[in-house]
Design an enzyme around this catalytic site. Structure first.
Site, PDB file in Angstrom:
ATOM      1  CG  HIS A  69     -41.189 -38.333 -11.581  1.00  0.00           C
ATOM      2  ND1 HIS A  69     -39.812 -38.387 -11.480  1.00  0.00           N
ATOM      3  CD2 HIS A  69     -41.442 -37.855 -12.824  1.00  0.00           C
ATOM      4  CE1 HIS A  69     -39.265 -37.969 -12.613  1.00  0.00           C
ATOM      5  NE2 HIS A  69     -40.227 -37.634 -13.442  1.00  0.00           N
ATOM      6  CG  ASP A  71     -39.158 -41.652  -9.345  1.00  0.00           C
ATOM      7  OD1 ASP A  71     -40.105 -40.859  -9.500  1.00  0.00           O
ATOM      8  OD2 ASP A  71     -38.893 -42.563 -10.159  1.00  0.00           O
ATOM      9  CD  GLU A 137     -41.677 -40.798 -15.112  1.00  0.00           C
ATOM     10  OE1 GLU A 137     -42.021 -40.726 -16.305  1.00  0.00           O
ATOM     11  OE2 GLU A 137     -40.493 -40.671 -14.745  1.00  0.00           O
ATOM     12  CD  GLU A 138     -37.030 -40.773 -14.349  1.00  0.00           C
ATOM     13  OE1 GLU A 138     -36.997 -41.492 -15.367  1.00  0.00           O
ATOM     14  OE2 GLU A 138     -36.960 -39.540 -14.394  1.00  0.00           O
ATOM     15  CG  HIS A 355     -32.474 -39.255 -17.261  1.00  0.00           C
ATOM     16  ND1 HIS A 355     -33.054 -40.430 -17.698  1.00  0.00           N
ATOM     17  CD2 HIS A 355     -33.440 -38.621 -16.544  1.00  0.00           C
ATOM     18  CE1 HIS A 355     -34.308 -40.500 -17.264  1.00  0.00           C
ATOM     19  NE2 HIS A 355     -34.556 -39.402 -16.569  1.00  0.00           N
TER      20      HIS A 355
END
Length: 381
Positions: A69, A71, A137-138, A355
């Site tokens: 992903h 994103d 995905e997040e 993150h």
């Protein structure tokens, strides 16, 4: 080249569910090197539109697919980042800083470099190499990998083995390979009592004592002892709400949210039944009404290590001189969709800074990941 690819990818502000040009960049790069590519946009509304890419080089089996992903999660306070910008690369002391460096643009960059180098150096290999990438995905993960997998299979494509590039390693590159994941189920419990004056509790029915008893029992219950590959299932309270700012009023209702991360000894449905039995018992005792809602974004799964999974582990051990552990720790990922189609491993960079503010990867770790990806292609194709 993986460093250049990563720097370019970090520059795209691809916060879920936006690609911001990241998938288009990869599409153009792969097309220039002979990949057959297709971008598909799925979504119910403009705000939910998700950009997806499937790109493949070759038409023979086995088809080795990198699933990932582009994103990223929100970057928080930009002023706290190097260069005061999470989307402007900062390279210091052998590290590359930027949102998505480890989750998971670094892994994408490494597999891009590894696959293109492999194709250049091996003109007659026997199989195919492919990419399946999404910009969601997040987030809800509704119109991303799940929908794209169904689409490409409807088009006649088949994936024989997948590498999901999530940041899976704990302390050093190669120490963990994920072959399964815990499930996740969210609960929302509303308890309705009867409001009244705190001086006259007999004329009211406070829902809070009942909620406290319920949450205490739920958080102390031992759901299981874990398994060979899974840790114990775990319940965490995530929110408690009482719409009452007055100190002399007994509230009429209260609400709590909690989440269970569970192993393959349970399903979301069996856990919901177990939870509701506890709630029902105490609400009956306290003579209050309740409403329980639950939703699951992922059931747990575990794979028996197939020949290709074992082969991948051997490549990691041979390349990095470390014996990887098969693991199921961490949160949910798109592997939960991929496992319905083919065997897979999840293997990427260190998870430590994912993150976080000033997310970074060591350049030396990128080299290690590139080496594993390249050597696996050499071994399997």
């Amino acid at each position: 080249m993986y460093i250049n690819y990563l720097k370019d990818l970090i520059g795209f502000k691809s916060v879920t569910p936006k690609s911001d040009g990241a998938i288009e960049y990869i599409n153009d790069l792969l097309k220039q090197h002979g990949f057959k590519t297709e971008i598909k946009i799925f979504g119910d509304s403009k705000s939910e539109q998700v950009t997806n890419l499937y790109a493949v080089f070759g038409s023979n089996e086995p088809n080795i697919c990198f699933v990932g992903h582009v994103d990223v999660v929100l970057a928080g306070n930009h002023e706290l980042w190097h260069n005061a910008s999470p989307f402007k690369v900062s390279q210091q002391d052998g590290k590359i800083y930027g949102r998505g460096a480890v989750d998971m643009k670094g892994a994408i960059a490494c597999f891009l470099a590894a696959s293109l180098d492999f194709i250049k150096n091996n003109t007659d290999f026997k199989g195919s190499i492919s990419f399946l990438l999404t910009s969601d995905e997040e987030g809800k993960a509704k119109h991303g990998t799940k929908e794209m997998l169904q689409y490409i299979y409807d088009q006649g494509y088949k994936i024989n083995f997948a590498i999901v590039g999530e940041p899976t390693c704990e302390k050093e590159i190669g120490d963990a390979i994920k072959i399964g994941r815990r499930g996740s189920v969210n609960f929302k419990l509303n308890i309705e009592g009867l409001s009244g004056h705190v001086a006259y509790p007999h004329k009211a029915n406070n829902p809070l004592p009942c909620l406290i008893i319920i949450l205490n029992e739920l958080t102390n219950i031992k759901l299981d002892e874990g398994t060979e590959f899974f840790q114990r299932s775990n319940l965490e309270v995530t929110n408690i709400e009482v719409s009452n700012n007055t100190s002399n009023v007994i509230p009429a209702s209260t609400e709590a949210s909690f989440n269970i991360r569970f192993n393959n000894l349970h399903s979301a449905e069996t856990l919901a039944k177990q939870v509701e039995e506890i709630i029902k018992q105490h609400c009956k005792e306290y003579k209050v009404d309740y409403k329980l809602e639950y939703s699951s974004s992922a059931e747990s799964f575990i794979q028996n290590p197939s020949d290709k999974i074992k082969e991948f582990a051997k490549v990691v051990e041979h390349t990095l001189k470390i014996k990887p552990e098969f693991s199921t720790s961490g949160g949910t990922s798109d592997a939960r969709f991929v496992k319905n189609y083919c065997p897979l491993v999840e293997f990427g960079l260190l998870s430590e800074t994912a993150h976080k503010i000033n997310e970074y990867t060591k350049i030396s770790d990128l080299q290690k990941l590139y080496d594993v990806y390249y050597n696996f292609l050499m071994e399997i194709l």
